[in-house]
Design an enzyme around this catalytic site. Structure first.
Site, PDB file in Angstrom:
ATOM      1  N   GLY A  18       0.671  -1.185   0.180  1.00  0.00           N
ATOM      2  CA  GLY A  18       0.008   0.118   0.078  1.00  0.00           C
ATOM      3  C   GLY A  18       0.907   1.235  -0.197  1.00  0.00           C
ATOM      4  N   HIS A 237     -11.773   1.036  -7.425  1.00  0.00           N
ATOM      5  CA  HIS A 237     -11.224  -0.080  -8.045  1.00  0.00           C
ATOM      6  C   HIS A 237      -9.901   0.525  -8.462  1.00  0.00           C
ATOM      7  CE1 HIS A 237     -10.952  -3.447 -11.049  1.00  0.00           C
ATOM      8  NE2 HIS A 237     -10.180  -3.544 -10.059  1.00  0.00           N
ATOM      9  N   ASP A 238      -8.767   0.135  -8.256  1.00  0.00           N
ATOM     10  CA  ASP A 238      -7.534   0.561  -8.678  1.00  0.00           C
ATOM     11  C   ASP A 238      -7.384   0.659 -10.304  1.00  0.00           C
ATOM     12  OD1 ASP A 238      -7.162  -1.972  -8.852  1.00  0.00           O
ATOM     13  OD2 ASP A 238      -5.623  -2.183  -7.253  1.00  0.00           O
ATOM     14  N   THR A 260       0.645  -6.742 -10.329  1.00  0.00           N
ATOM     15  CA  THR A 260       0.361  -7.969  -9.844  1.00  0.00           C
ATOM     16  C   THR A 260      -0.315  -8.760 -10.783  1.00  0.00           C
ATOM     17  OG1 THR A 260       0.539  -7.498  -7.452  1.00  0.00           O
ATOM     18  CG2 THR A 260      -0.706  -9.679  -8.103  1.00  0.00           C
ATOM     19  N   ASN A 297      -8.457 -10.361 -17.890  1.00  0.00           N
ATOM     20  CA  ASN A 297      -7.513 -10.340 -16.421  1.00  0.00           C
ATOM     21  C   ASN A 297      -6.502 -11.361 -17.046  1.00  0.00           C
ATOM     22  OD1 ASN A 297      -9.541  -8.931 -15.162  1.00  0.00           O
ATOM     23  ND2 ASN A 297      -8.946  -9.782 -13.167  1.00  0.00           N
ATOM     24  N   GLY A 403       2.871  -0.569 -12.344  1.00  0.00           N
ATOM     25  CA  GLY A 403       4.338  -1.101 -11.910  1.00  0.00           C
ATOM     26  C   GLY A 403       4.989  -1.559 -12.961  1.00  0.00           C
TER      27      GLY A 403
END
Length: 483
Positions: A18, A237-238, A260, A297, A403
């Site tokens: 986080g 929601h990120d 991730t 996804n 990321g």
């Protein structure tokens, strides 16, 4: 600091860490700095895999204190985004009944098949537009006994409740529950009724940009912030926040939110609810300003994270440099395969998948890493190609945010596989999208397009041009499909 520049705290919670970021936004400026970062470490207890939600809340409070110190004790707003689908249950007094169950827990095994006996999978997709994933909130709720529960709050809404004392259900995250109709952008009462879910458990829906309360006096005291400090509902929601921060112009773009997970797809004006879309396992989640996030996804860098953990956390830069020297596309696996969902033994499981498909088995960490990155790029290619076809929405460019933008090899391989330019950045896309919604709510930024234009001017971006043709990627794909 100029009075026209406002300071916003973006609480951005990922599956492994986080962070609390401070966004300073002015009429022609946008700066992001990290105030606090903390570990998100799930805990396995006898009942299964759980989120350590109290540790996360402690990290949020520490982060708000650090953010206030960055800004001389003053913040103009706070917003929270996190991963999707998981939730906390409250009793009649508003007390948490237990740590939220982790979406990688095994309790939903076989639940989807039970649901489909009542609502066939094609009918469920036509009503909710959500791809099949064993951890969708709907399946979790069917598996959950809900003993004593009077309220359900999705993770960012739970933390917002603890900060403010007010309850709500933010729409972009609610759309991942498989209980929202993407056409009406409201609850699907028919589906909920047929599978026995009481929608009265959910707090009223909130839109991104809606007020979500003020920090409680106790929170102000603990963090040292000067009140009042409003909390703003963002794209909680990120992925919704990350897509809001895609620095695109026009409509002919695809995006890949990397971390991730890899979430690869398109931004559309309407959902795609065809049977062909369901069979291809694309989802229709809700975004800002009436948009739909049409995406698939993919396991993402979880595959590499798990391998690195098994290998004892080697130097990642050295590992990626070694992987770049391994011959391309020697072995690939299906990065969307649910067989890779659970933690543990990831290098062995990747080797087993290569062996089962008759490909060379990667042995060294560099070979396994190259297999993972080639496989992710191949999955990105497939998702971008199929999304364009299924939505009849061609694209000219792929934006990679999150990321994974730090992984230059993955970005270049994605450009090569897709045969399209890739623009990588921003890295902290979810936090930036979070800040953008707060700034919009307070009148500093206009519509989604103007926010993206501001990002394009103020954030570092890297462009990767495709190399060679895509024939070798088609051949690699045929190894997985047998076609």
């Amino acid at each position: 600091m100029s009075a026209s520049v406002k300071s916003y705290a973006a609480v951005d919670l990922g599956a492994s860490s986080g962070r609390v970021m401070v966004g300073r936004v002015g009429p022609d400026s946008m700066e992001l700095s990290e105030a606090h970062r903390f570990v998100n470490r799930p805990v396995r207890v006898p009942e299964g895999l759980r989120w350590d939600i109290l540790s996360l809340y402690g990290g949020v409070l520490d982060g708000l204190k650090a953010a206030g110190a960055h800004c001389g004790g003053g913040l103009d707003s706070v917003g929270i985004d996190s991963w999707a689908v998981d939730y906390g249950l409250l009793d009649a007094d508003g007390a948490l009944l237990g740590n939220p169950v982790h979406y990688r827990d095994s309790r939903t095994e076989g639940v989807a098949q039970k649901v489909w006996a009542t609502v066939p999978a094609p009918e469920l997709y036509a009503a909710t537009g959500l791809q099949y994933a064993p951890f969708n909130t709907l399946y979790q709720l069917v598996a959950d006994e809900l003993l004593g529960a009077r309220r359900l709050l999705l993770v960012p809404d739970l933390l917002t409740y603890w900060l403010t004392g007010e309850q709500g259900t933010e729409l972009t995250n609610a759309s991942t529950t498989q209980l929202i109709d993407p056409r009406t952008r409201g609850w699907s009462y028919d589906i909920a009724s047929r599978v026995g879910i009481d929608l009265g458990l959910f707090a009223p829906l909130r839109q991104p940009g809606d007020p979500a309360g003020l920090l409680r006096p106790e929170v102000l005291e603990e963090t040292g912030l000067r009140g009042p400090v409003p909390v703003t509902a963002v794209g909680s929601h990120d992925t919704a926040s990350a897509v809001a921060a895609v620095p695109a112009s026009g409509e002919r773009f695809a995006y890949i939110c990397t971390g991730t997970w890899s979430l690869a797809g398109l931004e559309l004006d309407a959902p795609v609810l065809t049977e062909e879309s369901r069979a291809a396992n694309f989802t229709n989640e809700l975004g800002l300003d009436g948009t739909v996030r049409y995406l698939r996804n993919i396991m993402g860098l979880w595959l590499l994270q798990e391998c690195v953990r098994v290998w004892g956390d080697p130097d990642l830069g050295e590992l990626l440099s070694a992987a770049a020297e391994v011959p391309a596309l020697r072995s690939v696996v299906d990065a969307g395969d649910a067989a890779f969902l659970a933690p543990g033994r990831m290098p062995e499981r990747i080797a087993e998948a290569c062996r089962a498909s008759g490909q060379p088995v990667p042995g060294s960490p560099a070979e396994v890493t190259r297999c993972i990155l080639d496989s992710l790029a191949l999955a990105h290619r497939k998702a971008v190609e199929e999304a364009q076809r299924l939505a009849d929405h061609p694209v000219d460019i792929v934006h990679v945010v999150g990321g994974g933008t730090r992984n230059a090899l993955l970005c270049q391989l994605t450009a090569d596989a897709c045969g399209l330019p890739v623009v990588a950045g921003p890295t902290e896309a979810a936090a930036l999208g979070n800040v953008l919604v707060q700034a919009r709510a307070h009148g500093l930024v206009g519509d989604l397009a103007s926010g993206r234009e501001l990002l394009t001017r103020t954030q570092p971006l890297t462009r990767y041009e495709p190399r060679g043709d895509t024939a070798r990627w088609r051949e690699a794909q045929s190894r997985l499909t047998g076609a």
